[in-house]
Write an enzyme that holds these catalytic residues in place. Structure first.
Site, PDB file in Angstrom:
ATOM      1  N   SER A 188       0.831  -1.201   0.000  1.00  0.00           N
ATOM      2  CA  SER A 188       0.000   0.000   0.000  1.00  0.00           C
ATOM      3  C   SER A 188       0.872   1.260   0.000  1.00  0.00           C
ATOM      4  O   SER A 188       1.658   1.447  -0.931  1.00  0.00           O
ATOM      5  CB  SER A 188      -0.971  -0.066   1.187  1.00  0.00           C
TER       6      SER A 188
ATOM      7  N   HIS B  76      -7.324  -6.164   0.536  1.00  0.00           N
ATOM      8  CA  HIS B  76      -6.186  -5.247   0.502  1.00  0.00           C
ATOM      9  C   HIS B  76      -5.047  -5.705   1.431  1.00  0.00           C
ATOM     10  O   HIS B  76      -3.886  -5.513   1.126  1.00  0.00           O
ATOM     11  CB  HIS B  76      -6.660  -3.840   0.876  1.00  0.00           C
TER      12      HIS B  76
END
Length: 254
Positions: free
Chosen positions: A86, A236
């Site tokens: 990320s 994610h």
């Protein structure tokens, strides 16, 4: 210049792991031990304003890439392999395109080089309440945060930032004021002309929408040698949701 805090596990080829926004290197402890067993010296780095690293009013990918270069120089590392998740993946892209000779291989976990809209407001509001409260226990912090963040897993991740400032007084490790002030930096895209021609692996979570099929064109433009793959049954936080498959993908690539 201040030096990034890290936990170093194992002996062998250097592998630097960069956590995501509001995380810290410790989030990767379990995987780090596995990589260490495979002959890597794993550096679990806390990025600026996160974890145990220094607090600074400045916050951008250019600054975080500079921190990384200083960290490598301090540890006498000519080059290393990297994993970035990320926000850490964005730091890694910035670093690799500026310092290609320092990156042997790069693995980017569930992030593309594109711009992302700011989507952390509820989390930041909840953390602000914690920051301003007189916290005496973790269950109290969890209860307060639950009014802003419904998912227990996300709360658990965020509450890893709690530490005992004094006897009976909890605080947050991250530099929340600086992160709130510069929140727009987190979603910024990679510069148009940025390129890294070395080996790169982009892993997306099968249940995540952070890397869309349309983003593959942009990834290949910035990273011509990129392999784009998927970790099944994961969103994610793919390294936490399906650690076995994530690990296998990474180790095969390395």
């Amino acid at each position: 210049m201040s030096l990034l805090h890290s936990r170093i596990v194992g002996e062998g080829q250097p592998l630097i792991i960069l956590h995501g926004f509001l995380g810290m290197g410790d989030n990767w402890k379990t995987l780090a031990n596995k990589f260490a067993e495979d002959g890597f010296q794993v550096h679990l780095v806390d990025q600026r304003n996160h974890g145990r690293s220094f607090h600074d009013p400045g916050f951008s990918y250019a600054l975080m890439a500079r921190d990384l270069l200083a960290y490598m120089d301090h540890h006498g590392m000519e080059s290393a392999s990297f994993i970035g998740h990320s926000m850490g993946g964005k730091t890694l892209m910035e670093f690799a395109t500026q310092n290609p000779q320092r990156v042997s291989k790069m693995i980017v976990a569930d992030i593309a080089p594109k711009a992302y809209p700011q989507h952390h407001q509820a989390i930041l509001n909840g953390l602000t309440v914690l920051w301003e409260a007189s916290l005496t226990g973790r269950s109290q912090a969890d209860e307060l945060l639950s009014q802003y963040v419904a998912e227990p897993g996300v709360r658990q991740f965020l509450l890893k930032n709690l530490y005992w400032v004094d006897k009976g007084v909890l605080g947050l490790r991250m530099n929340l004021p600086a992160l709130k002030q510069h929140i727009e930096e987190v979603g910024k895209p990679l510069a148009d002309q940025a390129r890294f021609n070395g080996p790169s692996l982009f892993l997306r979570g099968a249940k995540s929408d952070y890397i869309l099929p349309v983003d593959e064109i942009m990834i290949k433009r910035h990273f011509p040698a990129a392999i784009i793959d998927e970790v099944s049954a994961a969103g994610h936080w793919l390294h936490a949701e399906n650690p076995r498959e994530f690990y296998q993908n990474v180790i095969d690539f390395l």
